[in-house]
Scaffold this active site. Structure first.
Site, PDB file in Angstrom:
ATOM      1  N   ASN A  66       0.840  -1.195   0.000  1.00  0.00           N
ATOM      2  CA  ASN A  66       0.000   0.000   0.000  1.00  0.00           C
ATOM      3  C   ASN A  66       0.874   1.243   0.000  1.00  0.00           C
ATOM      4  O   ASN A  66       0.407   2.346   0.249  1.00  0.00           O
ATOM      5  CB  ASN A  66      -0.950   0.007   1.205  1.00  0.00           C
ATOM      6  CG  ASN A  66      -2.153  -0.900   0.947  1.00  0.00           C
ATOM      7  OD1 ASN A  66      -2.718  -0.893  -0.140  1.00  0.00           O
ATOM      8  ND2 ASN A  66      -2.503  -1.713   1.928  1.00  0.00           N
ATOM      9  N   LYS A  92       5.994   3.522  -3.993  1.00  0.00           N
ATOM     10  CA  LYS A  92       6.475   2.359  -4.747  1.00  0.00           C
ATOM     11  C   LYS A  92       5.532   2.048  -5.915  1.00  0.00           C
ATOM     12  O   LYS A  92       5.961   1.700  -7.006  1.00  0.00           O
ATOM     13  CB  LYS A  92       6.538   1.119  -3.832  1.00  0.00           C
ATOM     14  CG  LYS A  92       7.644   1.146  -2.803  1.00  0.00           C
ATOM     15  CD  LYS A  92       7.660  -0.213  -2.087  1.00  0.00           C
ATOM     16  CE  LYS A  92       8.573  -0.252  -0.892  1.00  0.00           C
ATOM     17  NZ  LYS A  92       8.454  -1.519  -0.157  1.00  0.00           N
ATOM     18  N   ASP A  98      10.578  -7.410  -0.360  1.00  0.00           N
ATOM     19  CA  ASP A  98      11.025  -7.272   1.022  1.00  0.00           C
ATOM     20  C   ASP A  98      12.478  -6.820   0.975  1.00  0.00           C
ATOM     21  O   ASP A  98      13.252  -7.295   0.134  1.00  0.00           O
ATOM     22  CB  ASP A  98      10.888  -8.599   1.784  1.00  0.00           C
ATOM     23  CG  ASP A  98      10.788  -8.370   3.287  1.00  0.00           C
ATOM     24  OD1 ASP A  98      10.261  -7.318   3.701  1.00  0.00           O
ATOM     25  OD2 ASP A  98      11.252  -9.222   4.060  1.00  0.00           O
ATOM     26  N   TYR A 123      17.231   3.950   6.863  1.00  0.00           N
ATOM     27  CA  TYR A 123      18.640   4.074   7.226  1.00  0.00           C
ATOM     28  C   TYR A 123      19.424   4.980   6.260  1.00  0.00           C
ATOM     29  O   TYR A 123      20.654   5.008   6.323  1.00  0.00           O
ATOM     30  CB  TYR A 123      19.286   2.682   7.236  1.00  0.00           C
ATOM     31  CG  TYR A 123      18.706   1.727   8.255  1.00  0.00           C
ATOM     32  CD1 TYR A 123      19.260   1.608   9.533  1.00  0.00           C
ATOM     33  CD2 TYR A 123      17.597   0.929   7.947  1.00  0.00           C
ATOM     34  CE1 TYR A 123      18.731   0.723  10.466  1.00  0.00           C
ATOM     35  CE2 TYR A 123      17.059   0.045   8.880  1.00  0.00           C
ATOM     36  CZ  TYR A 123      17.632  -0.058  10.129  1.00  0.00           C
ATOM     37  OH  TYR A 123      17.110  -0.920  11.055  1.00  0.00           O
ATOM     38  N   ASP A 124      18.758   5.686   5.372  1.00  0.00           N
ATOM     39  CA  ASP A 124      19.456   6.473   4.346  1.00  0.00           C
ATOM     40  C   ASP A 124      20.543   7.408   4.897  1.00  0.00           C
ATOM     41  O   ASP A 124      21.602   7.516   4.277  1.00  0.00           O
ATOM     42  CB  ASP A 124      18.450   7.286   3.517  1.00  0.00           C
ATOM     43  CG  ASP A 124      17.790   6.455   2.423  1.00  0.00           C
ATOM     44  OD1 ASP A 124      18.258   5.326   2.167  1.00  0.00           O
ATOM     45  OD2 ASP A 124      16.813   6.928   1.815  1.00  0.00           O
ATOM     46  N   LYS A 157      19.526   8.279  -6.283  1.00  0.00           N
ATOM     47  CA  LYS A 157      19.468   7.077  -5.440  1.00  0.00           C
ATOM     48  C   LYS A 157      18.863   5.905  -6.228  1.00  0.00           C
ATOM     49  O   LYS A 157      19.408   4.798  -6.223  1.00  0.00           O
ATOM     50  CB  LYS A 157      18.639   7.364  -4.175  1.00  0.00           C
ATOM     51  CG  LYS A 157      18.496   6.148  -3.283  1.00  0.00           C
ATOM     52  CD  LYS A 157      17.565   6.373  -2.094  1.00  0.00           C
ATOM     53  CE  LYS A 157      17.179   5.051  -1.464  1.00  0.00           C
ATOM     54  NZ  LYS A 157      16.173   5.154  -0.425  1.00  0.00           N
TER      55      LYS A 157
HETATM   56  P1  IMP Z   1      10.554  -2.766   3.159  1.00  0.00           P
HETATM   57  O1  IMP Z   1      10.660  -4.252   3.016  1.00  0.00           O
HETATM   58  O2  IMP Z   1      10.679  -2.025   1.833  1.00  0.00           O
HETATM   59  O3  IMP Z   1       9.363  -2.338   3.967  1.00  0.00           O
HETATM   60  O4  IMP Z   1      11.853  -2.315   3.996  1.00  0.00           O
HETATM   61  C1  IMP Z   1      12.087  -2.773   5.331  1.00  0.00           C
HETATM   62  C2  IMP Z   1      12.922  -1.741   6.086  1.00  0.00           C
HETATM   63  O5  IMP Z   1      14.232  -1.632   5.483  1.00  0.00           O
HETATM   64  C3  IMP Z   1      12.366  -0.328   6.066  1.00  0.00           C
HETATM   65  O6  IMP Z   1      11.454  -0.128   7.115  1.00  0.00           O
HETATM   66  C4  IMP Z   1      13.619   0.522   6.249  1.00  0.00           C
HETATM   67  O7  IMP Z   1      13.971   0.585   7.613  1.00  0.00           O
HETATM   68  C5  IMP Z   1      14.668  -0.285   5.519  1.00  0.00           C
HETATM   69  N1  IMP Z   1      14.812   0.187   4.125  1.00  0.00           N
HETATM   70  C6  IMP Z   1      14.278  -0.388   3.019  1.00  0.00           C
HETATM   71  N2  IMP Z   1      14.627   0.293   1.916  1.00  0.00           N
HETATM   72  C7  IMP Z   1      15.399   1.325   2.346  1.00  0.00           C
HETATM   73  C8  IMP Z   1      16.045   2.383   1.664  1.00  0.00           C
HETATM   74  O8  IMP Z   1      16.004   2.546   0.427  1.00  0.00           O
HETATM   75  N3  IMP Z   1      16.743   3.250   2.440  1.00  0.00           N
HETATM   76  C9  IMP Z   1      16.831   3.135   3.788  1.00  0.00           C
HETATM   77  N4  IMP Z   1      16.225   2.180   4.475  1.00  0.00           N
HETATM   78  C10 IMP Z   1      15.517   1.268   3.748  1.00  0.00           C
END
Ligand code: IMP
Length: 195
Positions: free
Chosen positions: A12, A16, A72, A154-155, A175
């Site tokens: 959601n 993305k 993920d 964490y960027d 990025k």
């Molecule tokens: P998700 O699977 O895309 O929800 O990512 C899981 C977690 O990884 C996020 O809540 C962030 O803490 C971290 N994360 C994912 N993608 C990024 C990114 O592009 N930059 C920084 N942190 C990220």
């Protein structure tokens, strides 16, 4: 002209969704979870990124019948044995607090010389009864302090090897060109365009 084929992106996250819709164009109609009436929290109970992406994609196929893809992502730090990895969103606790997550990671990295890390995104795509897993990786280092205020997660403390800047100091365009998600998405699009 034939109607575009419907495919669900098990997210959601509007950002993305828009990103993928822009790139895929008219060949597929990409639907969000909300648009298919899926309001439940899909349990992410696996201990790998692959496992969680697959759980989400299979859940949609089984409960709603649509072809589907799910992603993920995790930050894998070498000296911490790949942590926070699959726990990246909830490293410092269940409330998904980015500032607390970064603080804990910087604390756990205090005094460490090896600061190598990578972001990895896994995408699971289910078309009919075939499942395909794809990943995208960006290698980099964990900086000693935060820099920049763009992006998310964490960027501010991740600097990719191909840059002097952290992800949070880059434009989203720069990025995306080198990011884990950008690279995994490129593989997904290649696959969908050749179906
Ligand atoms: P998700 O699977 O895309 O929800 O990512 C899981 C977690 O990884 C996020 O809540 C962030 O803490 C971290 N994360 C994912 N993608 C990024 C990114 O592009 N930059 C920084 N942190 C990220």
């Amino acid at each position: 002209m034939t109607n575009p084929k419907k495919i669900v992106f098990a997210t959601n996250n509007l950002h993305k969704l828009e990103e993928i819709r822009d790139i895929i164009g008219g060949k597929f109609e990409i639907l969000s979870l909300k648009e298919i009436g899926c309001n439940e929290d899909i349990p992410e109970t696996a201990d790998t990124l692959e496992g969680n992406a697959e759980i989400k994609a299979r859940y949609i196929k089984e409960h709603y019948g649509y072809d589907c893809f799910a992603d993920d992502t995790g930050l894998e730090v070498e000296t911490l044995g790949g942590e926070p990895g699959v726990k990246s969103a909830r490293y410092a606790g269940e409330n998904h607090d980015s500032q607390a997550n970064m603080e804990l990671l910087l604390k756990n990295m205090h005094g460490k010389e090896n600061r190598n890390a990578r972001f990895r995104t896994v995408i699971a795509l289910i078309m009919g009864d075939e499942i395909t897993l794809m990943d995208g990786i960006v290698e980099g280092v964990i900086t000693c302090e935060r820099a920049g205020d763009s992006g998310f997660g964490y960027d501010p403390i991740f600097r990719p090897l191909e840059s002097e800047l952290t992800f949070a100091q880059m434009s989203s365009e720069d990025k995306n060109k080198i990011s884990h998600r950008g690279r995994a998405t490129a593989k997904l699009i290649d696959k969908l365009e050749n179906i």
